[in-house]
Scaffold this motif. Structure first.
Motif, PDB file in Angstrom:
ATOM      1  N   SER A 383       0.833  -1.202   0.000  1.00  0.00           N
ATOM      2  CA  SER A 383       0.000   0.000   0.000  1.00  0.00           C
ATOM      3  C   SER A 383       0.864   1.247   0.000  1.00  0.00           C
ATOM      4  N   TYR A 387       1.156   3.238  -3.673  1.00  0.00           N
ATOM      5  CA  TYR A 387       0.419   4.501  -3.632  1.00  0.00           C
ATOM      6  C   TYR A 387       1.306   5.725  -3.405  1.00  0.00           C
ATOM      7  N   HIS A 410      -6.040   5.094  -1.521  1.00  0.00           N
ATOM      8  CA  HIS A 410      -6.961   3.967  -1.428  1.00  0.00           C
ATOM      9  C   HIS A 410      -8.234   4.235  -2.229  1.00  0.00           C
ATOM     10  N   SER A 411      -8.838   5.393  -2.008  1.00  0.00           N
ATOM     11  CA  SER A 411     -10.098   5.690  -2.689  1.00  0.00           C
ATOM     12  C   SER A 411     -10.030   6.961  -3.515  1.00  0.00           C
ATOM     13  N   SER A 415      -6.141   5.812  -7.647  1.00  0.00           N
ATOM     14  CA  SER A 415      -6.150   4.489  -7.023  1.00  0.00           C
ATOM     15  C   SER A 415      -7.343   3.677  -7.504  1.00  0.00           C
ATOM     16  N   GLU A 499      -7.621  -4.603  -2.886  1.00  0.00           N
ATOM     17  CA  GLU A 499      -8.095  -3.269  -2.532  1.00  0.00           C
ATOM     18  C   GLU A 499      -9.483  -3.004  -3.131  1.00  0.00           C
ATOM     19  N   ARG A 503     -13.083  -2.072  -1.202  1.00  0.00           N
ATOM     20  CA  ARG A 503     -13.729  -0.777  -1.443  1.00  0.00           C
ATOM     21  C   ARG A 503     -15.119  -0.903  -2.053  1.00  0.00           C
TER      22      ARG A 503
END
Length: 760
Positions: A383, A387, A410-411, A415, A499, A503
């Motif tokens: 991660s 990222y 992440h969101s 990503s 991931e 999500r």
């Protein structure tokens, strides 16, 4: 290959030339050259050079030849070198210089050395070990170089340092060649370049003529290159045949390997490096490698296979200790018995045992990306690693996008785009190779779409992602034929799918796709991931069908709603997935065998559906085979007998027994099948065959789902036998049947299709 007129043992007026050729590269001024070859143990001296001059001088003065070229295998001393200088129209070369005049690889040698110096692994290069060999990878390769085998295959999983080693060995052998201690020119070629080439010939020509930004080999000729391969003048280092596969179908892969076979002919020495999971089966590996080594008479003796070992603990600690000298004080402090640099748990050793992940770890510390005050996991490493570049992109004013309340890394839109593409590749594309035009436009988040410019927005999304371009066209999108993209490491795709799973809100259909395609690496990322992963796994397991890895149930067992203190009224409500999940919770909590006995009995007793009955049989069989749990078995057998009426029992053991189908939803019938096929009675003694219990569970799984990785040691199966009359869990009603003629005198009968299943 270079000249049209070439003669061997060519007669001249006063002697015979070893080689005679005419250099016609200038049509107006053709040059006639005689070659005298001296493969002697000692360098030539001035007297010997004068004798050679006397032999050829009449031909030179008589205009029969224009030059004499003396080729030997030693450098000349100062005196003989001056002698040659004074001799008119005579040139001296070592054999290596002669080869360079044919095709000049001197810049390739310098490139090999410089490439390793500039490689990220150079500063803290790790000398890897060959698995099951008492030697390093370098030592094993040197042994192979001195042997008769022509091909060396180096297998290794992701991140174990195969590419770093290919750079290192090319550099080391180049230095030895320049020093005169190694007699082959190392040539390293990345097979990932085959994505953009029509065939291997195109790749080699591109690499050795400077088209890829490397050195330009003077006078390069592909056919002459192959001739020199066969003569044993090179050691070829072909890195990344697994990366080559990303861009190929199975048929293309096999064809390309067949085209590579000339590189293994004659006196060649060729090293091939790649991941073992490039082959989908042993048969496929044998088929493809047999085409690769078609030029080899005896592959068994001419092909050497070795595997790269993960790093040992002492290598990891040595690396971290060396790094700690320059690390920032963000690293968590060590404890006595650990390395002076960091503290880590036992299960973190596996994570750090891959050089690429060990380097990730130190990079995270060096860049002050996080406080190392928690447990290291692969999810945590990836991660931050994947990222981090998104954060750098977001810091650029020209590249900044609106993320609202999203979490960067992440969101955020970039990503989400990567996760969307990873999911699409896994479940729809099914191949880690795709053109930009193939990517569905709805995978691009709206915030990345600029003024409705779909193509330009897709280009922007690709540039700001870990997705890489394979072919080298000038435009990312819109060119004729298009560029080909892929995730450069399979683990990137696996992490991003995990991931995505955390999500997105999944439908039943999406869950089915996920469980059908997820592998163990994706599961490991989920296991290390956030709480959403556990929640989604728990929900999705209720819809699972087909073969399902056991690790999913281990992940689900982490859900906070699960506990071991189950109310008796809750057992009938448990689903098959919950039965398996709670069993994994018992194991991970180190529950006593007695507690597990009680749990298994209750789930078996309350199994009123075929999937739940399967789950109960599967875990019961594993538990019974791990130790002597006869009390549990007696309770299960007693309950099963007592749950059936006398007519069903009589029919089950009579010679007119009713044929029950294993796929029936009648649990009483399934229990009858369980007794009839797994329990035998002889003179009141009851014996249970666990092998048949295992087969019954797997037969039921055909119509429900099968959980892989439950193991039954076929060579060490526990046998259970007990006296039915003295067993307190068997009711008096059943005991009467046991001694009655109905059961005592009639042998066990196995019905129809089950006979084939259980006869084994």
């Amino acid at each position: 290959m270079l000249h049209r007129i070439v003669k061997i043992e060519y007669p001249l007026k006063s002697t015979t030339a070893d080689v005679y050729f005419v250099d016609q590269r200038s049509q107006n001024f053709p040059t006639r050259i005689a070659v005298e070859c001296k493969d002697w143990q000692s360098p030539l001296n001035s007297r010997q050079l004068a004798e050679i001059d006397n032999l050829y001088r009449p031909s030179i003065n008589g205009d029969e030849i224009d030059y004499l070229w003396i080729v030997s295998n030693h450098e000349l001393a100062q005196g003989p070198s001056q002698t040659v200088t004074n001799l008119k129209r005579i040139v001296y070369s070592t054999y290596q210089d002669f080869l360079s005049s044919v095709m000049n690889f001197s810049l390739v040698l310098e490139e090999n050395i410089a490439a390793f110096k500039n490689h990220e692994s150079n500063k803290n290069f790790l000398h890897l070990e060959a698995k099951d060999r008492a030697a390093t990878l370098e030592e094993t390769t040197k042994i192979w170089l001195n042997g008769d085998s022509r091909a060396l295959i180096i297998f290794g999983g992701y991140g174990l340092g195969k590419t770093s080693f290919s750079f290192y060995i090319a550099s080391a052998l180049s230095a030895e060649y320049q020093d005169g201690t190694f007699d082959r020119i190392p040539i390293r070629i990345s097979l990932s370049g085959l994505y953009a080439k029509q065939d291997l010939k195109g790749l080699i020509c591109s690499v050795l003529t400077g088209s890829e930004g490397g050195p330009d080999v003077g006078n390069f000729s592909y056919n002459l290159f192959l001739r020199m391969v066969h003569e044993g003048l090179f050691v070829l280092i072909l890195d990344g045949f697994d990366e080559m596969r990303h861009a190929m179908t199975a048929e293309e892969f096999a064809y390309t390997f067949e085209q590579m076979s000339p590189l293994f002919a004659g006196h060649s020495k060729t090293i091939v490096l790649g991941r073992p999971d490039s082959f989908f089966s042993d048969d496929e590996e044998e088929q493809i490698l047999s085409s690769l080594f078609s030029e080899i008479d005896s592959p068994e003796s001419d092909v050497t296979k070795i595997e790269v070992s993960p790093l040992r603990r002492d290598q990891i600690e040595s690396y971290l200790a060396k790094f700690a000298g320059g690390a920032r004080p963000t690293a968590r402090p060590g404890k006595p018995g650990k390395t002076d640099a960091f503290e880590y748990d036992e299960d973190e050793i596996d994570i750090l045992s891959r050089p690429v992940q060990l380097q990730m770890f130190t990079k995270i510390v060096r860049q002050n990306m996080m406080k190392m005050d928690g447990k290291i996991t692969r999810h945590r490493l990836y991660s931050h690693f994947i990222y981090e570049f998104i954060k750098r992109e977001q810091a650029k004013n020209a590249r900044k996008v609106e993320i609202g309340e999203a979490t960067l890394g992440h969101s955020d839109p970039r990503s989400i785009f990567m996760q969307n593409v990873a999911w699409w590749v896994l479940v729809d594309k099914r191949e880690n190779r795709f053109s930009a035009s193939e990517i569905p436009h709805d995978l691009v988040p709206p915030s990345l779409v600029t003024e409705g410019k779909t193509t330009g927005s897709l280009r922007e999304a690709l540039v700001g992602s870990v997705i890489e371009r394979i072919s080298r066209t000038t435009e990312a999108v819109g060119t004729k034929g298009g560029s080909v993209y892929y995730f450069p490491h399979k683990s990137y795709l696996e992490f991003l799918v995990a991931e995505y799973f955390c999500r997105e809100r999944f439908s039943r259909e999406m869950f089915a796709k996920f469980f059908r395609n997820a592998n163990r690496e994706i599961i490991s990322f989920l296991n290390d991931g956030p709480a959403e992963a556990v929640k989604n796994v728990r929900q999705g397991l209720e819809f699972v069908r087909g073969s399902t890895p056991r690790d999913f149930f281990k992940v689900a067992s982490r859900h906070p709603d699960y506990n071991l203190n189950i109310d008796a009224k809750s057992y009938p409500k448990l689903s098959a997935a919950e039965v398996l999940t709670l069993y994994e919770l018992h194991l991970s909590s180190d529950s006593s065998d007695t507690a597990i006995d009680q749990y298994l009995y209750e789930v078996f007793r309350t199994a009123t559906s075929l999937p739940k009955f399967y789950a109960a049989l599967q875990i019961m069989c594993e538990h019974l085979n791990h130790g002597n749990r006869q009390r549990l078995l007696e309770k299960i057998i007693g309950f099963t007998f007592d749950s059936l009426d006398e007519k069903r029992l009589a029919d089950m053991y009579s010679d007119q027994s009713t044929l029950y189908h294993v796929y029936t939803n009648d649990i009483a019938a399934v229990r009858s099948i369980f007794l009839a096929n797994c329990v035998s009675i002889n003179n009141g003694s009851i014996e249970v065959n666990l092998r048949r219990v295992w087969s019954l569970a797997n037969d039921i799984a055909r119509s429900t789902f099968l959980v892989s990785d439950y193991e039954l040691d076929q060579d060490g199966i526990v046998t259970y036998a007990f006296d039915g009359q003295s067993c307190e869990d068997i009711s008096d009603r059943v005991k009467l049947l046991i001694v009655d003629r109905v059961i005592a005198r009639v042998p066990l009968r196995i019905s129809g299709n089950l006979a084939n299943v259980f006869s084994r």
